[in-house]
Scaffold this motif. Structure first.
Motif, PDB file in Angstrom:
ATOM      1  N   ALA A 199     -10.429  -1.297  -2.479  1.00  0.00           N
ATOM      2  CA  ALA A 199      -9.279  -2.141  -2.160  1.00  0.00           C
ATOM      3  C   ALA A 199      -9.706  -3.605  -2.081  1.00  0.00           C
ATOM      4  CB  ALA A 199      -8.647  -1.688  -0.843  1.00  0.00           C
ATOM      5  N   ILE A 244       0.871  -1.186   0.000  1.00  0.00           N
ATOM      6  CA  ILE A 244       0.000   0.000   0.000  1.00  0.00           C
ATOM      7  C   ILE A 244       0.902   1.228   0.000  1.00  0.00           C
ATOM      8  CG2 ILE A 244      -1.977   1.129   1.113  1.00  0.00           C
ATOM      9  CD1 ILE A 244      -2.717  -1.729   1.070  1.00  0.00           C
ATOM     10  N   LEU A 261      -1.380  -1.046  -4.140  1.00  0.00           N
ATOM     11  CA  LEU A 261      -2.598  -0.222  -4.044  1.00  0.00           C
ATOM     12  C   LEU A 261      -2.128   1.191  -3.769  1.00  0.00           C
ATOM     13  CD1 LEU A 261      -5.068  -2.380  -1.893  1.00  0.00           C
ATOM     14  CD2 LEU A 261      -4.526  -2.536  -4.326  1.00  0.00           C
ATOM     15  N   LEU A 296      -6.982   2.740   5.908  1.00  0.00           N
ATOM     16  CA  LEU A 296      -7.261   1.602   5.031  1.00  0.00           C
ATOM     17  C   LEU A 296      -6.684   0.318   5.643  1.00  0.00           C
ATOM     18  CD1 LEU A 296      -8.213   0.203   2.465  1.00  0.00           C
ATOM     19  CD2 LEU A 296      -6.082   0.909   1.354  1.00  0.00           C
ATOM     20  N   ILE A 301      -6.424   4.153  -6.348  1.00  0.00           N
ATOM     21  CA  ILE A 301      -7.670   4.340  -5.604  1.00  0.00           C
ATOM     22  C   ILE A 301      -7.763   5.821  -5.256  1.00  0.00           C
ATOM     23  CG2 ILE A 301      -8.920   3.806  -3.463  1.00  0.00           C
ATOM     24  CD1 ILE A 301      -7.523   1.095  -3.425  1.00  0.00           C
ATOM     25  N   LYS A 309      -3.658   5.923   4.193  1.00  0.00           N
ATOM     26  CA  LYS A 309      -3.096   4.562   4.245  1.00  0.00           C
ATOM     27  C   LYS A 309      -3.384   3.861   5.576  1.00  0.00           C
ATOM     28  CE  LYS A 309       1.282   5.166   3.870  1.00  0.00           C
ATOM     29  NZ  LYS A 309       1.629   4.704   5.187  1.00  0.00           N
ATOM     30  N   LYS A 330     -10.187  -5.158  -5.532  1.00  0.00           N
ATOM     31  CA  LYS A 330      -8.914  -5.504  -6.184  1.00  0.00           C
ATOM     32  C   LYS A 330      -8.274  -6.716  -5.494  1.00  0.00           C
ATOM     33  CE  LYS A 330      -5.481  -5.117  -8.931  1.00  0.00           C
ATOM     34  NZ  LYS A 330      -5.679  -5.478 -10.347  1.00  0.00           N
TER      35      LYS A 330
END
Ligand code: TMP
Length: 194
Positions: free
Chosen positions: A186, A9, A126, A20, A173, A17, A189
Protein backbone atom coordinates in the motif's frame (compact mmCIF):
# COMPACT_ATOMS: atom_id res chain seq x y z
CA UNK A 1 -10.84 23.49 -6.47
CA UNK A 2 -9.83 20.01 -5.31
CA UNK A 3 -6.22 20.00 -4.13
CA UNK A 4 -5.92 16.85 -2.00
CA UNK A 5 -5.90 13.27 -3.23
CA UNK A 6 -8.76 10.92 -2.53
CA UNK A 7 -7.81 7.31 -1.76
CA UNK A 8 -10.35 4.57 -1.12
CA UNK A 9 -9.67 1.22 0.57
CA UNK A 10 -12.05 -1.57 -0.42
CA UNK A 11 -12.53 -5.31 0.05
CA UNK A 12 -14.95 -7.89 1.37
CA UNK A 13 -15.57 -8.14 5.13
CA UNK A 14 -12.60 -9.82 6.81
CA UNK A 15 -10.10 -8.70 4.14
CA UNK A 16 -7.83 -6.87 6.59
CA UNK A 17 -8.92 -3.31 5.79
CA UNK A 18 -9.07 -2.15 9.40
CA UNK A 19 -5.54 -3.36 10.17
CA UNK A 20 -4.17 -1.70 7.04
CA UNK A 21 -5.89 1.57 7.89
CA UNK A 22 -4.57 1.53 11.46
CA UNK A 23 -1.06 1.07 10.04
CA UNK A 24 -1.52 3.80 7.43
CA UNK A 25 -2.51 6.28 10.14
CA UNK A 26 1.03 6.05 11.52
CA UNK A 27 2.51 6.94 8.11
CA UNK A 28 0.09 9.67 7.01
CA UNK A 29 -0.58 11.69 10.12
CA UNK A 30 -1.64 14.73 8.02
CA UNK A 31 -4.27 12.83 6.04
CA UNK A 32 -7.96 12.80 6.94
CA UNK A 33 -9.18 9.25 7.64
CA UNK A 34 -12.89 8.64 7.09
CA UNK A 35 -15.17 5.63 6.88
CA UNK A 36 -18.56 4.70 5.49
CA UNK A 37 -21.04 3.99 6.88
CA UNK A 38 -20.20 7.19 8.81
CA UNK A 39 -21.06 8.08 12.37
CA UNK A 40 -23.57 10.64 11.09
CA UNK A 41 -27.36 10.44 11.20
CA UNK A 42 -27.73 7.97 8.30
CA UNK A 43 -24.61 5.96 9.10
CA UNK A 44 -25.82 5.36 12.62
CA UNK A 45 -29.11 3.97 11.31
CA UNK A 46 -27.22 1.77 8.83
CA UNK A 47 -24.93 0.27 11.48
CA UNK A 48 -27.90 -0.54 13.69
CA UNK A 49 -29.66 -2.24 10.78
CA UNK A 50 -26.55 -4.23 9.82
CA UNK A 51 -26.22 -5.71 13.27
CA UNK A 52 -29.91 -6.45 13.80
CA UNK A 53 -32.38 -8.93 12.38
CA UNK A 54 -34.44 -6.05 11.07
CA UNK A 55 -33.39 -6.56 7.44
CA UNK A 56 -34.14 -3.79 4.95
CA UNK A 57 -34.50 -4.50 1.27
CA UNK A 58 -31.77 -3.61 -1.24
CA UNK A 59 -33.45 -0.37 -2.40
CA UNK A 60 -33.89 0.86 1.15
CA UNK A 61 -30.26 0.07 1.96
CA UNK A 62 -29.11 1.79 -1.23
CA UNK A 63 -31.02 4.94 -0.31
CA UNK A 64 -29.56 4.98 3.19
CA UNK A 65 -26.00 4.55 1.93
CA UNK A 66 -26.51 7.26 -0.70
CA UNK A 67 -27.86 9.68 1.91
CA UNK A 68 -24.94 8.87 4.18
CA UNK A 69 -22.48 9.47 1.33
CA UNK A 70 -24.12 12.75 0.31
CA UNK A 71 -23.71 14.02 3.86
CA UNK A 72 -20.13 12.67 4.04
CA UNK A 73 -19.17 14.40 0.77
CA UNK A 74 -20.65 17.71 1.83
CA UNK A 75 -19.49 17.78 5.45
CA UNK A 76 -16.19 15.87 5.37
CA UNK A 77 -14.77 14.80 2.01
CA UNK A 78 -15.03 17.91 -0.19
CA UNK A 79 -13.99 20.36 2.55
CA UNK A 80 -10.90 18.25 3.32
CA UNK A 81 -9.91 17.83 -0.35
CA UNK A 82 -10.50 21.51 -1.08
CA UNK A 83 -8.29 22.52 1.84
CA UNK A 84 -5.49 20.44 0.33
CA UNK A 85 -5.72 17.48 2.71
CA UNK A 86 -5.43 13.94 1.40
CA UNK A 87 -8.40 11.77 2.32
CA UNK A 88 -8.04 8.04 3.02
CA UNK A 89 -11.42 6.42 3.03
CA UNK A 90 -12.53 3.09 4.48
CA UNK A 91 -15.18 1.99 1.93
CA UNK A 92 -16.95 4.18 -0.62
CA UNK A 93 -19.25 3.73 -3.61
CA UNK A 94 -17.52 0.56 -4.79
CA UNK A 95 -18.89 -1.03 -1.59
CA UNK A 96 -22.29 0.29 -2.55
CA UNK A 97 -22.09 -1.40 -5.96
CA UNK A 98 -20.65 -4.66 -4.63
CA UNK A 99 -22.87 -5.12 -1.56
CA UNK A 100 -26.18 -3.74 -2.80
CA UNK A 101 -25.35 -5.41 -6.14
CA UNK A 102 -25.04 -8.71 -4.25
CA UNK A 103 -28.47 -7.96 -2.74
CA UNK A 104 -29.88 -7.95 -6.27
CA UNK A 105 -29.44 -4.43 -7.66
CA UNK A 106 -27.56 -3.53 -10.85
CA UNK A 107 -23.96 -2.78 -9.82
CA UNK A 108 -23.21 -0.55 -12.82
CA UNK A 109 -26.35 1.50 -12.25
CA UNK A 110 -25.26 2.00 -8.65
CA UNK A 111 -21.87 3.40 -9.74
CA UNK A 112 -23.60 5.67 -12.29
CA UNK A 113 -26.07 6.82 -9.66
CA UNK A 114 -23.21 7.76 -7.30
CA UNK A 115 -21.29 9.62 -10.00
CA UNK A 116 -24.40 11.45 -11.23
CA UNK A 117 -24.97 12.75 -7.73
CA UNK A 118 -21.68 14.61 -7.96
CA UNK A 119 -19.93 12.65 -5.23
CA UNK A 120 -16.15 12.95 -5.04
CA UNK A 121 -14.39 10.62 -7.49
CA UNK A 122 -11.46 8.64 -6.03
CA UNK A 123 -7.93 8.98 -7.40
CA UNK A 124 -7.12 5.38 -6.47
CA UNK A 125 -8.76 2.33 -4.94
CA UNK A 126 -6.59 -0.04 -2.91
CA UNK A 127 -8.39 -3.36 -3.18
CA UNK A 128 -7.52 -6.00 -0.55
CA UNK A 129 -8.08 -9.27 -2.32
CA UNK A 130 -8.81 -12.32 -0.18
CA UNK A 131 -10.93 -15.41 -0.82
CA UNK A 132 -14.38 -15.38 0.79
CA UNK A 133 -13.55 -18.65 2.61
CA UNK A 134 -10.46 -17.12 4.23
CA UNK A 135 -12.36 -13.90 5.02
CA UNK A 136 -15.12 -15.81 6.75
CA UNK A 137 -12.58 -17.82 8.76
CA UNK A 138 -11.08 -14.57 10.02
CA UNK A 139 -14.47 -13.07 10.85
CA UNK A 140 -15.58 -16.16 12.78
CA UNK A 141 -12.33 -16.38 14.71
CA UNK A 142 -12.72 -12.88 16.11
CA UNK A 143 -16.43 -12.61 16.80
CA UNK A 144 -19.52 -14.59 17.56
CA UNK A 145 -21.79 -11.85 16.22
CA UNK A 146 -22.76 -12.42 12.64
CA UNK A 147 -23.77 -9.41 10.56
CA UNK A 148 -26.24 -10.00 7.77
CA UNK A 149 -23.50 -9.78 5.17
CA UNK A 150 -21.18 -12.41 6.50
CA UNK A 151 -22.53 -15.54 4.88
CA UNK A 152 -20.26 -17.35 2.45
CA UNK A 153 -22.55 -17.27 -0.59
CA UNK A 154 -23.16 -13.58 -0.06
CA UNK A 155 -19.45 -12.78 0.29
CA UNK A 156 -18.79 -14.77 -2.90
CA UNK A 157 -21.25 -12.58 -4.77
CA UNK A 158 -19.73 -9.42 -3.30
CA UNK A 159 -16.24 -10.62 -4.28
CA UNK A 160 -17.27 -11.33 -7.87
CA UNK A 161 -18.99 -7.95 -8.26
CA UNK A 162 -15.98 -6.09 -6.85
CA UNK A 163 -13.95 -7.72 -9.62
CA UNK A 164 -16.55 -7.05 -12.29
CA UNK A 165 -16.60 -3.32 -11.51
CA UNK A 166 -12.80 -3.02 -11.16
CA UNK A 167 -11.68 0.01 -13.18
CA UNK A 168 -8.30 1.54 -13.93
CA UNK A 169 -8.24 3.10 -10.45
CA UNK A 170 -8.01 -0.33 -8.78
CA UNK A 171 -4.72 -1.47 -7.30
CA UNK A 172 -4.94 -5.09 -6.16
CA UNK A 173 -3.16 -6.14 -2.96
CA UNK A 174 -3.04 -9.79 -1.93
CA UNK A 175 -4.94 -9.79 1.37
CA UNK A 176 -3.49 -13.19 2.32
CA UNK A 177 -0.08 -11.59 2.87
CA UNK A 178 1.07 -10.57 6.34
CA UNK A 179 -0.17 -7.23 7.65
CA UNK A 180 3.37 -5.85 7.18
CA UNK A 181 3.55 -6.96 3.53
CA UNK A 182 0.09 -5.54 2.84
CA UNK A 183 1.24 -2.25 4.38
CA UNK A 184 4.42 -2.20 2.28
CA UNK A 185 2.46 -2.71 -0.94
CA UNK A 186 0.00 0.00 0.00
CA UNK A 187 2.82 2.42 0.89
CA UNK A 188 4.52 1.76 -2.43
CA UNK A 189 1.37 2.60 -4.36
CA UNK A 190 0.53 5.61 -2.18
CA UNK A 191 4.08 6.87 -2.64
CA UNK A 192 3.32 7.25 -6.36
CA UNK A 193 0.15 9.24 -5.72
CA UNK A 194 0.50 11.30 -2.55
P1 TMP B 1 -17.27 -2.24 7.93
O1 TMP B 1 -17.50 -1.44 9.16
O2 TMP B 1 -16.56 -3.52 8.16
O3 TMP B 1 -16.68 -1.45 6.83
O4 TMP B 1 -18.73 -2.73 7.51
C1 TMP B 1 -19.69 -1.95 6.95
C2 TMP B 1 -20.62 -2.83 6.16
O5 TMP B 1 -21.40 -1.97 5.31
C3 TMP B 1 -19.90 -3.82 5.24
O6 TMP B 1 -20.44 -5.10 5.39
C4 TMP B 1 -20.22 -3.32 3.85
C5 TMP B 1 -21.48 -2.52 4.02
N1 TMP B 1 -21.66 -1.44 3.04
C6 TMP B 1 -22.67 -1.55 2.10
O7 TMP B 1 -23.40 -2.54 2.07
N2 TMP B 1 -22.85 -0.53 1.20
C7 TMP B 1 -22.07 0.61 1.21
O8 TMP B 1 -22.28 1.52 0.39
C8 TMP B 1 -21.02 0.70 2.21
C9 TMP B 1 -20.16 1.93 2.26
C10 TMP B 1 -20.85 -0.34 3.11
Amino acid sequence: MIKGKFIVIEGIDGCGKSTLIENLRKHFSDAVFLREPTNGQFGTVIRKKLSSDDILNADEMLELFLSDRAEDCEVNIFPALKSGKNVIMDRYYYSNAAYQGAMGLDCREIIKNNINRGFAVPDAVLYLDITPVEALKRIRSRSLDSEQYEKLSFLEKVDSIYKKIADDKYFFIDGNLSAEMVLQQALKKLGEIL
